[in-house]
Design a protein around this motif. Sequence first.
Motif, mmCIF file in Angstrom:
data_model
loop_
_atom_site.group_PDB
_atom_site.id
_atom_site.type_symbol
_atom_site.label_atom_id
_atom_site.label_comp_id
_atom_site.label_asym_id
_atom_site.label_seq_id
_atom_site.Cartn_x
_atom_site.Cartn_y
_atom_site.Cartn_z
ATOM 1 N N THR A 121 0.829 -1.201 0.000
ATOM 2 C CA THR A 121 0.000 0.000 0.000
ATOM 3 C C THR A 121 0.863 1.252 0.000
ATOM 4 O O THR A 121 0.532 2.255 -0.627
ATOM 5 C CB THR A 121 -0.946 -0.015 1.216
ATOM 6 N N HIS A 292 -7.926 -0.200 1.515
ATOM 7 C CA HIS A 292 -9.377 -0.172 1.330
ATOM 8 C C HIS A 292 -9.986 -1.540 1.594
ATOM 9 O O HIS A 292 -10.990 -1.670 2.295
ATOM 10 C CB HIS A 292 -9.722 0.278 -0.092
ATOM 11 N N ASP A 293 -9.375 -2.577 1.017
ATOM 12 C CA ASP A 293 -9.895 -3.938 1.179
ATOM 13 C C ASP A 293 -8.828 -4.925 0.743
ATOM 14 O O ASP A 293 -7.932 -4.585 -0.047
ATOM 15 C CB ASP A 293 -11.157 -4.139 0.328
ATOM 16 N N VAL A 294 -8.909 -6.134 1.275
ATOM 17 C CA VAL A 294 -8.020 -7.225 0.877
ATOM 18 C C VAL A 294 -8.882 -8.313 0.249
ATOM 19 O O VAL A 294 -9.798 -8.845 0.892
ATOM 20 C CB VAL A 294 -7.238 -7.783 2.078
ATOM 21 N N LEU A 295 -8.613 -8.632 -1.003
ATOM 22 C CA LEU A 295 -9.352 -9.643 -1.756
ATOM 23 C C LEU A 295 -8.406 -10.756 -2.182
ATOM 24 O O LEU A 295 -7.186 -10.593 -2.144
ATOM 25 C CB LEU A 295 -10.006 -9.009 -2.996
ATOM 26 N N GLN A 299 -10.229 -12.852 -7.169
ATOM 27 C CA GLN A 299 -11.195 -11.753 -7.159
ATOM 28 C C GLN A 299 -10.622 -10.499 -7.818
ATOM 29 O O GLN A 299 -11.118 -9.388 -7.583
ATOM 30 C CB GLN A 299 -11.613 -11.431 -5.719
ATOM 31 N N ALA A 303 -11.901 -6.524 -7.846
ATOM 32 C CA ALA A 303 -11.059 -5.388 -7.463
ATOM 33 C C ALA A 303 -11.088 -4.307 -8.537
ATOM 34 O O ALA A 303 -11.212 -3.114 -8.237
ATOM 35 C CB ALA A 303 -9.624 -5.866 -7.221
ATOM 36 N N LYS A 306 -14.315 -2.333 -8.581
ATOM 37 C CA LYS A 306 -14.310 -1.321 -7.543
ATOM 38 C C LYS A 306 -13.507 -0.099 -7.993
ATOM 39 O O LYS A 306 -13.910 1.048 -7.749
ATOM 40 C CB LYS A 306 -13.733 -1.893 -6.243
ATOM 41 N N GLU A 311 -14.883 3.431 -6.121
ATOM 42 C CA GLU A 311 -15.229 3.088 -4.746
ATOM 43 C C GLU A 311 -14.037 3.069 -3.796
ATOM 44 O O GLU A 311 -14.222 3.004 -2.580
ATOM 45 C CB GLU A 311 -15.886 1.692 -4.700
ATOM 46 N N VAL A 312 -12.827 3.114 -4.332
ATOM 47 C CA VAL A 312 -11.652 2.786 -3.529
ATOM 48 C C VAL A 312 -11.069 4.026 -2.849
ATOM 49 O O VAL A 312 -10.798 5.041 -3.496
ATOM 50 C CB VAL A 312 -10.566 2.106 -4.402
ATOM 51 N N LEU A 316 -6.354 -1.146 -2.880
ATOM 52 C CA LEU A 316 -6.825 -2.511 -2.834
ATOM 53 C C LEU A 316 -5.633 -3.458 -2.856
ATOM 54 O O LEU A 316 -4.630 -3.189 -3.521
ATOM 55 C CB LEU A 316 -7.743 -2.820 -4.021
#
Length: 320
Positions: A121, A292-295, A299, A303, A306, A311-312, A316
């Motif tokens: 990140t 933001h998120d972990v996928l 997926q 990602a 998004k 949305e992020v 991600l």
Amino acid sequence: MKAVQIRAFGDPGELIAVDLPTPSPAGNELLIAVEAVGVSGADALIRRGALAAYGFTEGFVPGNEVAGTVLAVGDEVDASWEGRRVWAFTGGGGGYATHVCVPLEQVLPLPPALSPADAVTVGGSGSVAHFALRHAHFAPGEAVLVRGAAGGIGVMAVQLAARAGAGAVAVTTSSAERGERLRRLGATHVLDRFGNGDADAPTGFDVILDLVAGEDLPRFFDRLNANGRLVAVGAVGGQPPADFGLTLMAQFQRSLSFATFSAATVPTAHLQAVRRDQLDATARGELTAVVHDVLTLDQAGLAHRKLDAGEVFGRLVLTP
């Protein structure tokens, strides 16, 4: 190994999981078992086919930064690297995979307290933000505007400008909720996407870092102080109007400057030195990794949906 390829340019649904041979490290390379992959706006541009002119083809595996554990090394690399946790820049692709080979000069050891997700990140985005501010000749006390501040580079630019003593750090973003999150990261003023909405914000800025570009870029020349500098660091909003230079020339007597910035122009050793410092600072809690998120790797299409939907906030991350 498992990897994600771009089957055809266009929709995120064209990102498909495939089985590929696990690479072997040669020469100065390290084989990394990937634990986290940073998803970037550049990945989305490649997937859409917007960068095909630069040699990206269908079948490409996106992903330019990873974190994980070294499994094996080439014959030019000290064996002590095996088993170490590392962050790595893959050189433009290959990161959406369970394994990747990376040259030693693009690899850094991870601080013990830093997670792989936090590393990917901060690692790439932070160094871009650092050198973009330097490219703009930013000095402590100056007023800075970060246009499109909610992405990975933007949230790092806000933190770095505030940490470096900016007189004001204004941001443009799409919602009050995002604005409040950016205030917690160091923003002093929150504006709408046109640069309006805060009566207490500076009327002009010495530096504007523009991560959006698009048709509205020229209007931000009006927000520069005399001798102000606008640096385009991204173009998630598309290309500016072909005649945008006319707006700049119309304000000739104000000595305004426009520049573009790409980290590709910075020597690897300089990038790595800044990345090392920022990873250490994040491990100490001096910088914030905004995940933001972990996928999961399979997926990747979600990602990118998004990303495309705006949305992020932050970055991600994909994990195998």
